[in-house]
Design a protein around this motif. Structure first.
Motif, mmCIF file in Angstrom:
data_model
loop_
_atom_site.group_PDB
_atom_site.id
_atom_site.type_symbol
_atom_site.label_atom_id
_atom_site.label_comp_id
_atom_site.label_asym_id
_atom_site.label_seq_id
_atom_site.Cartn_x
_atom_site.Cartn_y
_atom_site.Cartn_z
ATOM 1 N N THR A 18 82.094 56.300 9.617
ATOM 2 C CA THR A 18 81.275 55.633 10.543
ATOM 3 C C THR A 18 80.250 56.500 11.140
ATOM 4 O O THR A 18 79.535 56.415 11.016
ATOM 5 N N SER A 113 84.051 60.617 19.744
ATOM 6 C CA SER A 113 83.306 59.364 20.670
ATOM 7 C C SER A 113 84.488 58.647 22.182
ATOM 8 O O SER A 113 84.944 59.427 22.481
ATOM 9 N N HIS A 114 84.737 57.636 21.437
ATOM 10 C CA HIS A 114 85.987 56.874 22.267
ATOM 11 C C HIS A 114 87.544 57.588 22.472
ATOM 12 O O HIS A 114 88.263 57.026 23.307
ATOM 13 N N ARG A 283 78.000 54.517 24.158
ATOM 14 C CA ARG A 283 78.432 53.213 25.001
ATOM 15 C C ARG A 283 77.738 52.567 26.411
ATOM 16 O O ARG A 283 78.039 53.634 27.624
ATOM 17 N N GLU A 364 75.012 46.552 18.795
ATOM 18 C CA GLU A 364 75.923 46.638 17.840
ATOM 19 C C GLU A 364 77.161 45.747 19.137
ATOM 20 O O GLU A 364 77.302 46.313 19.886
ATOM 21 N N SER A 366 79.736 46.489 19.335
ATOM 22 C CA SER A 366 81.064 47.834 19.692
ATOM 23 C C SER A 366 80.339 48.376 20.959
ATOM 24 O O SER A 366 80.252 49.511 21.334
ATOM 25 N N LYS A 377 72.980 55.599 19.859
ATOM 26 C CA LYS A 377 72.950 54.536 21.541
ATOM 27 C C LYS A 377 72.864 55.109 21.742
ATOM 28 O O LYS A 377 73.441 56.478 21.896
ATOM 29 N N ARG A 485 86.208 42.797 9.070
ATOM 30 C CA ARG A 485 86.617 44.273 8.294
ATOM 31 C C ARG A 485 87.630 45.614 8.499
ATOM 32 O O ARG A 485 87.940 45.421 9.893
ATOM 33 N N SER A 487 87.984 49.349 9.951
ATOM 34 C CA SER A 487 87.191 50.459 11.068
ATOM 35 C C SER A 487 86.680 51.480 10.458
ATOM 36 O O SER A 487 87.967 52.201 9.859
ATOM 37 N N GLY A 488 85.943 52.278 10.496
ATOM 38 C CA GLY A 488 85.407 53.188 9.977
ATOM 39 C C GLY A 488 85.681 54.467 10.829
ATOM 40 O O GLY A 488 85.329 55.602 10.622
ATOM 41 N N THR A 489 86.739 54.647 12.095
ATOM 42 C CA THR A 489 86.637 55.188 13.143
ATOM 43 C C THR A 489 87.334 56.095 13.320
ATOM 44 O O THR A 489 88.073 57.127 13.908
ATOM 45 N N ARG A 497 89.066 44.724 11.964
ATOM 46 C CA ARG A 497 88.563 43.767 13.043
ATOM 47 C C ARG A 497 88.627 42.417 12.503
ATOM 48 O O ARG A 497 87.691 42.489 11.690
HETATM 49 C C1 VG1 Z 1 82.846 51.685 15.506
HETATM 50 C C2 VG1 Z 1 81.815 50.950 16.061
HETATM 51 C C3 VG1 Z 1 80.655 50.814 15.598
HETATM 52 C C4 VG1 Z 1 79.979 52.097 15.841
HETATM 53 C C5 VG1 Z 1 81.034 53.078 15.908
HETATM 54 C C6 VG1 Z 1 80.425 54.616 16.285
HETATM 55 O O1 VG1 Z 1 83.122 51.939 14.198
HETATM 56 O O2 VG1 Z 1 82.726 49.144 15.692
HETATM 57 O O3 VG1 Z 1 79.912 49.548 15.927
HETATM 58 O O4 VG1 Z 1 78.583 52.112 15.997
HETATM 59 O O5 VG1 Z 1 82.389 52.971 15.924
HETATM 60 O O6 VG1 Z 1 80.322 54.181 17.248
HETATM 61 P P1 VG1 Z 1 84.511 51.218 13.216
HETATM 62 O O7 VG1 Z 1 84.055 51.651 11.500
HETATM 63 O O8 VG1 Z 1 85.475 51.973 13.805
HETATM 64 O O9 VG1 Z 1 84.128 50.048 13.668
HETATM 65 V V1 VG1 Z 1 80.903 55.836 17.939
HETATM 66 O O10 VG1 Z 1 80.120 54.799 19.886
HETATM 67 O O11 VG1 Z 1 82.959 55.087 17.764
HETATM 68 O O12 VG1 Z 1 80.207 56.878 17.957
#
Ligand code: VG1
Ligand code: CO
Length: 544
Positions: A18, A113-114, A283, A364, A366, A377, A485, A487-489, A497
């Motif tokens: 993602t 990220s997080h 975020r 989003e 999230s 964001k 769905r 997650s792609g992270t 999710r």
């Molecule tokens: C998650 C969130 C998505 C966000 C992405 C990157 O992705 O759901 O809304 O854009 O993280 O955010 P996923 O594929 O895990 O649902 V960040 O702050 O991790 O760059």
């Protein structure tokens, strides 16, 4: 200039998710792993010879080492100049700002990220294009394709660059400039918001705020903005020193992981306003005294109040939200007579709408909100936006949100995450949902009747590119929705999710707890998807 060409063999797992490529640190530390991916990025681009590249990261473990490698590879590949944040630090929105301001060719952002950081935790890398935004899918697909056939990469043989001293140095035939990580971003914020009014609020003595940077990248930005320019008392920013392992915490601004802040805002003698941001600063979580603002509601409230903020006083061109985000913002768009866009998950899908001037605010569920000021964001931007609204309206966060619900109705919303699910089991669950999808329309579940069920597909209105399989949507005749769905992270197993939403026009029911209001939908989601059976988990890992 001593450019080395190193022979390598491909790694087959370098598919960006993602938001870039995220893996455990030891994966990135394998010989050639990072180098292969960086070369695959450069091999996917054209026309960057002599141009500027921006590099920075969220300061997590391996950030500095990775930056040294990237600087030497960028120079060996022909970039004319590299701008790097001091100490290797740039928040994701600040990187976007610096790319745009300097008309750079693009940027490389190092962040997971997080996700937690540290020697055995996560690391990540992503490429942003010249508009300052995440590379669109056609670029990430090209990067992945190159990573699978790579045979060599180029790197300069040179000593490391001092990342802590501001100014320019020569590296090979190019220049590396260490820039102040905060200045450009802070200047952009000042151009958007009424700093005088926010300063009055923060220094009035009758308003208290608490900003928790969770030992991640926004610390230096938050100190400069809130305690510096805006005059808030010392101590307003907490956990403001970025640490390589985020102090052992999980830098995810939600009710679970930002629990210290939540305790303060829900405790006795709580401040009026609380906010937190994530590892890379894109975020945000917004809290009032004893009050949590869902990210979906936050987007809707910002949109409805945008005229109070100097940078948006002339109105909004449109509002875009990711598909799983609640439809609260759509109601505001409708009333404002502007377009509402629904995109797949991930900020990269907002880029074209923002560039074309079709959307001004994006969000989003999230905990991501942002606008056309950059192409990411932006956590602190959202905090400042809220402060600007609070300073003008002189009401509490709770009053502002409950009044919003009274005007527009309340979209009850919650996301249930099941983390660390075995990948095969998660795939089976999704297949099972897919197999039923075509039989669901018209089916009744208690009071709910399925109006449609599909797998979300998006055609970009600007360039016509199509993105398929973006999540299963089950919509009910009363406007409620269940979305599923994967997650792609994540970096381990699969994360499922489940997004739940219902609409409540009746003011007498607005005070309900979302889990209570959504209880029927939660049961229906399990009936359809067999969540507990397939995951083997009795309850979600995280509820937001
Ligand atoms: C998650 C969130 C998505 C966000 C992405 C990157 O992705 O759901 O809304 O854009 O993280 O955010 P996923 O594929 O895990 O649902 V960040 O702050 O991790 O760059
Ligand atoms: Co982030």
């Amino acid at each position: 200039m001593n450019i080395q060409t190193i022979t390598t063999t491909p790694f087959l797992d370098q598919k960006p998710g993602t938001s870039g490529l995220r893996k455990k640190v030891p994966t990135f530390q394998q010989p050639h792993y990072l180098e292969n991916f960086v070369q695959a990025i450069f091999d996917s681009l054209e026309g960057f010879q002599g141009q500027t590249l921006v590099v920075g990261g969220d300061g997590r473990y391996y950030n500095r080492e990775a930056i040294q490698i990237i600087l030497k590879m960028a120079v060996a590949n022909g970039f004319g100049q590299v701008l790097v944040g001091q100490g290797g630090i740039l928040s994701t929105p600040a990187a976007s700002c610096v790319i745009r301001k300097n008309h750079a060719f693009g940027g490389i952002i190092l962040s997971a990220s997080h996700n937690p950081g540290g020697p055995t935790e996560d690391f990540g890398i992503k490429y942003n294009i010249g508009n300052g935004g995440p590379a669109p899918e056609k670029v990430t697909e090209a990067i992945f394709a190159h990573s699978k056939t790579i045979t060599q990469y180029k790197i300069l043989d040179a000593p490391d660059v001092d990342l802590d001293t501001l100014g320019s140095v020569s590296l090979g035939n190019s220049t590396v400039t260490v820039i102040d990580a905060v200045a450009d971003y802070a200047e952009l914020m000042e151009s958007l918001f009424d700093f005088d009014r926010i300063r009055q609020l923060l220094t009035s003595g009758s308003f208290r705020m608490c900003m928790d940077s969770l030992h991640a990248v926004t610390g230096p930005y938050a100190y400069a903005l809130f305690e510096g320019t805006l005059g808030a008392p010392v101590g307003t920013v907490q956990n403001g020193i970025p640490l390589e392992d985020f102090g052992g915490g999980h830098p995810d601004p939600n009710l679970v992981y930002a629990h210290d802040l939540v305790e303060v805002l829900f405790g006795d003698n709580a401040p009026d306003f609380g906010a937190a941001s994530d590892g890379d600063g894109d975020r945000n979580m917004i809290l009032g005294r004893h009050f949590f603002v869902t990210p979906s509601d936050s987007l809707a409230v910002l949109a409805a109040n945008a005229k109070l903020v100097p940078g948006y006083k002339d109105g909004l061109a449109g509002i875009a939200r990711s598909m799983p985000t609640s439809q609260a913002a759509d109601r505001v768009a409708k009333r404002l007579g502007i377009e509402a866009y629904e995109t797949p998950t991930g900020w990269k899908f907002f880029g074209n709408l923002l560039d074309a001037g079709k959307a001004t605010l994006c969000g989003e569920e999230s905990f991501g909100t942002g606008s056309n000021h950059v192409r990411e964001k932006d956590g602190l931007w959202a905090v400042l936006f809220w402060l600007n609204i609070l300073a003008v309206r002189q009401e509490s966060v709770e009053q502002i949100v409950t009044e919003h619900w009274q005007q527009y109705g309340r979209n009850f919303y919650s996301r249930h995450d099941y983390e660390g699910v075995d990948s095969d089991r998660a795939a089976t669950l999704m297949k099972n949902v897919h197999d039923q999808m075509h039989t669901l329309t018209g089916k009744r579940f208690g009071a709910y009747e399925v109006e449609y069920a599909d797998d979300f597909s998006y055609t970009d209105p600007i360039d016509g590119s199509v993105s398929t399989n973006q999540g299963v949507r089950i919509g009910f005749t009363d406007g409620s929705r269940i979305v599923l769905r994967l997650s792609g992270t994540g970096t381990q197993g699969a994360t499922l999710r489940i997004y739940l939403e219902s609409y409540e026009p009746n003011i007498a029911k607005h005070h309900l707890d979302p889990q209570e209001a959504l209880a029927d939908l939660i049961t229906i989601a399990d009936d359809i998807a067999g969540i507990h059976t397939h995951t083997g988990m009795a309850k979600p890992t995280v509820i937001t």
